[in-house]
Design an enzyme around this catalytic site. Structure first.
Site, PDB file in Angstrom:
ATOM      1  N   ARG A   1       2.870  -5.525   0.166  1.00  0.00           N
ATOM      2  CA  ARG A   1       1.745  -4.900  -0.929  1.00  0.00           C
ATOM      3  C   ARG A   1       1.188  -5.746  -1.676  1.00  0.00           C
ATOM      4  O   ARG A   1       0.076  -5.786  -2.047  1.00  0.00           O
ATOM      5  CB  ARG A   1       2.098  -3.728  -1.357  1.00  0.00           C
ATOM      6  CG  ARG A   1       0.886  -2.762  -1.784  1.00  0.00           C
ATOM      7  CD  ARG A   1       1.451  -1.160  -1.681  1.00  0.00           C
ATOM      8  NE  ARG A   1       2.546  -1.210  -2.578  1.00  0.00           N
ATOM      9  CZ  ARG A   1       3.277   0.053  -3.042  1.00  0.00           C
ATOM     10  NH1 ARG A   1       3.028   1.205  -2.429  1.00  0.00           N
ATOM     11  NH2 ARG A   1       4.167  -0.223  -3.997  1.00  0.00           N
TER      12      ARG A   1
ATOM     13  N   LYS B   1      -2.642  -2.440  -5.635  1.00  0.00           N
ATOM     14  CA  LYS B   1      -2.112  -1.923  -6.625  1.00  0.00           C
ATOM     15  C   LYS B   1      -2.678  -2.637  -7.659  1.00  0.00           C
ATOM     16  O   LYS B   1      -2.073  -3.467  -8.426  1.00  0.00           O
ATOM     17  CB  LYS B   1      -0.718  -2.091  -6.706  1.00  0.00           C
ATOM     18  CG  LYS B   1       0.196  -0.867  -7.324  1.00  0.00           C
ATOM     19  CD  LYS B   1       1.624  -0.548  -6.865  1.00  0.00           C
ATOM     20  CE  LYS B   1       2.187   0.144  -7.810  1.00  0.00           C
ATOM     21  NZ  LYS B   1       1.918   1.193  -8.420  1.00  0.00           N
TER      22      LYS B   1
ATOM     23  N   GLU C   1      -5.070  11.410  -3.730  1.00  0.00           N
ATOM     24  CA  GLU C   1      -3.718  11.135  -4.033  1.00  0.00           C
ATOM     25  C   GLU C   1      -3.977  11.535  -5.570  1.00  0.00           C
ATOM     26  O   GLU C   1      -4.997  11.830  -6.102  1.00  0.00           O
ATOM     27  CB  GLU C   1      -3.175   9.694  -3.946  1.00  0.00           C
ATOM     28  CG  GLU C   1      -3.991   8.729  -4.414  1.00  0.00           C
ATOM     29  CD  GLU C   1      -3.123   7.387  -4.329  1.00  0.00           C
ATOM     30  OE1 GLU C   1      -1.967   7.154  -4.412  1.00  0.00           O
ATOM     31  OE2 GLU C   1      -4.031   6.190  -4.274  1.00  0.00           O
TER      32      GLU C   1
HETATM   33  N1  PLP Z   1       0.020   5.932  -5.408  1.00  0.00           N
HETATM   34  C1  PLP Z   1      -0.184   5.243  -6.452  1.00  0.00           C
HETATM   35  C2  PLP Z   1      -1.629   5.337  -7.035  1.00  0.00           C
HETATM   36  C3  PLP Z   1       0.809   4.814  -7.379  1.00  0.00           C
HETATM   37  O1  PLP Z   1       0.629   4.074  -8.237  1.00  0.00           O
HETATM   38  C4  PLP Z   1       1.925   4.875  -6.586  1.00  0.00           C
HETATM   39  C5  PLP Z   1       3.207   4.152  -7.062  1.00  0.00           C
HETATM   40  O2  PLP Z   1       3.453   2.829  -6.803  1.00  0.00           O
HETATM   41  C6  PLP Z   1       2.248   5.437  -5.220  1.00  0.00           C
HETATM   42  C7  PLP Z   1       1.250   6.237  -4.729  1.00  0.00           C
HETATM   43  C8  PLP Z   1       3.605   5.490  -4.588  1.00  0.00           C
HETATM   44  O3  PLP Z   1       3.883   4.155  -4.033  1.00  0.00           O
HETATM   45  P1  PLP Z   1       5.064   3.935  -3.603  1.00  0.00           P
HETATM   46  O4  PLP Z   1       5.908   4.904  -3.017  1.00  0.00           O
HETATM   47  O5  PLP Z   1       5.359   2.424  -3.018  1.00  0.00           O
HETATM   48  O6  PLP Z   1       5.972   3.495  -5.107  1.00  0.00           O
HETATM   49  C1  COI Z   2       5.362   3.609  -9.212  1.00  0.00           C
HETATM   50  O1  COI Z   2       5.860   4.432  -8.743  1.00  0.00           O
HETATM   51  O2  COI Z   2       6.196   2.508  -9.243  1.00  0.00           O
HETATM   52  C2  COI Z   2       4.181   3.491  -9.940  1.00  0.00           C
HETATM   53  O3  COI Z   2       3.835   2.567  -9.914  1.00  0.00           O
HETATM   54  C3  COI Z   2       3.568   4.708 -10.337  1.00  0.00           C
HETATM   55  C4  COI Z   2       3.522   4.679 -11.690  1.00  0.00           C
HETATM   56  C5  COI Z   2       4.552   4.518 -12.720  1.00  0.00           C
HETATM   57  C6  COI Z   2       2.085   3.662 -12.100  1.00  0.00           C
END
Ligand code: PLP
Ligand code: COI
Length: 341
Positions: free
Chosen positions: A82, A184, A220
């Site tokens: 990612r 991200k 989201e």
């Molecule tokens: N959506 C957003 C906007 C986020 O910042 C995060 C955090 O990383 C997620 C979703 C969840 O992603 P992940 O499960 O890969 O941490």
């Molecule tokens: C995560 O879940 O790792 C995120 O990046 C979400 C937030 C803390 C920015």
């Protein structure tokens, strides 16, 4: 290895400086070999790409202590992929995936004393990030970059732990159609700051962002994807090109199907149909699975049948199974657990 004497149970989700971080610099088209350093500060030029045009992206992952005392990370290859996707969209150089995974392991091992013990309720949050470090004044990508990884021990992202959250349907957008919502990029989070402060001032825990094109579909929150459960126990998650492809959400869909035998659906979810779901949760590395009790759409309250006191039964099963896999209580699918020590 003696653990730091921290109040693991009450640590909260904050920055707590640990001993070592990884740093690698990109110059003249190549990444240097990188090193661990004790210096938590960064000195860059006033005109650095990150400062002027927000050329930065990041990742979020965790290290866990398993029941049998190992330190592991969860699907770090997906974070590496990612980050590659984020870098390409932001015209930044890719830090090679195998080196990303190795550097994560090295930083965690170097901060072993800060990896919370099994059963403490805390974990070691890992933050890989990259930014344009050389000066740019015309709007263009920087020529030099820095890739870093730091760690910080954390507790639950939402105060109150497993207490169901109240979510506001936001009037702000966090992403633009065909923009950067699916990567991200730091800029997505800057976009959400005013919205989250506004929501907090009004007494909400988080925002539900709608699709930026039509504002009729669920996207989201500022830091997690949505999961819904239908009244006949189907797990549904919104599909959209402008949300972050959460690794937790993708893993939970596999867990729902393969471990719990549930039907799963990734599809567009209309705001209009939210009232028909039995359960709702937010999922992400930081959020794990945090239950949602109520969604408020301009004064119209949708209270899920699972209520405001506890997690819904399917959400709870998903939570127990996922954390069981991460903490080594349940067998993981091939390749999900990366053992560091
Ligand atoms: N959506 C957003 C906007 C986020 O910042 C995060 C955090 O990383 C997620 C979703 C969840 O992603 P992940 O499960 O890969 O941490
Ligand atoms: C995560 O879940 O790792 C995120 O990046 C979400 C937030 C803390 C920015």
């Amino acid at each position: 290895m003696e653990k730091k004497n921290l109040d693991w149970a009450n640590i909260g989700f904050g920055y707590h400086e640990t001993d070592k971080r990884f740093v690698s610099n990109y110059k003249d088209g190549v990444w240097d070999e990188g090193a661990l350093t004790a210096d938590a500060n960064i000195v860059i030029n006033e005109c650095a790409g990150v400062l002027q045009y927000a050329q930065t992206c990041f990742e979020g992952m965790k290290a866990y202590t398993t029941e049998d005392g190992h330190i592991v990370t969860f699907r770090p290859d997906l974070n590496a992929q990612r980050m590659e996707d984020s870098c390409k969209r932001l015209e930044m150089p890719v830090f090679p995936k195998d080196r990303f995974v190795q550097a994560v392991a090295d930083v965690v091992a170097a901060n072993e004393a800060y990896v919370p013990p099994y059963g403490s309720g805390a974990t070691l949050y890992i933050r890989p990030y990259m930014f344009g470090s050389s000066s740019v004044i015309g709007v263009k990508p920087a020529e030099e970059y820095q890739f870093r990884i730091f760690t910080t021990p954390v507790g639950p992202y939402f105060k109150g732990g497993a207490k169901p959250l109240t979510i506001k349907v936001s009037d702000f957008d966090r992403a633009a159609p065909h923009g950067t919502g699916h990567i991200k990029a730091g800029l997505n989070y800057a976009m959400s700051l005013h919205a989250i402060i506004t929501a907090h001032e009004e007494g909400y825990d988080e925002n539900m962002y709608l699709d930026p094109g039509t504002r009729s579909k669920v996207e989201e929150t500022g830091g997690a994807n949505f999961l819904f459960v239908t009244k006949d126990n189907k797990v549904v998650t919104p599909k959209s090109g402008s949300i972050l492809p959460s690794i937790t959400r993708r893993s939970l869909m596999t867990v729902a199907k393969d471990y719990l035998g549930l039907e799963v659906e990734e599809r567009e979810v209309l705001l209009e149909e939210v009232k028909d779901f039995a359960e709702c949760g937010l999922c992400g590395t930081a959020a794990v699975i945090s239950p949602v009790g109520k969604v408020v759409d301009h004064g119209k309250e949708i209270v899920f049948p699972s209520g405001m006191n506890e997690m819904g039964p399917i959400t709870k099963k998903l939570y127990d199974t996922l954390t069981g896999i991460q903490m080594g209580r349940l067998e993981a699918p091939e390749g999900w657990i990366h053992v560091i020590k």
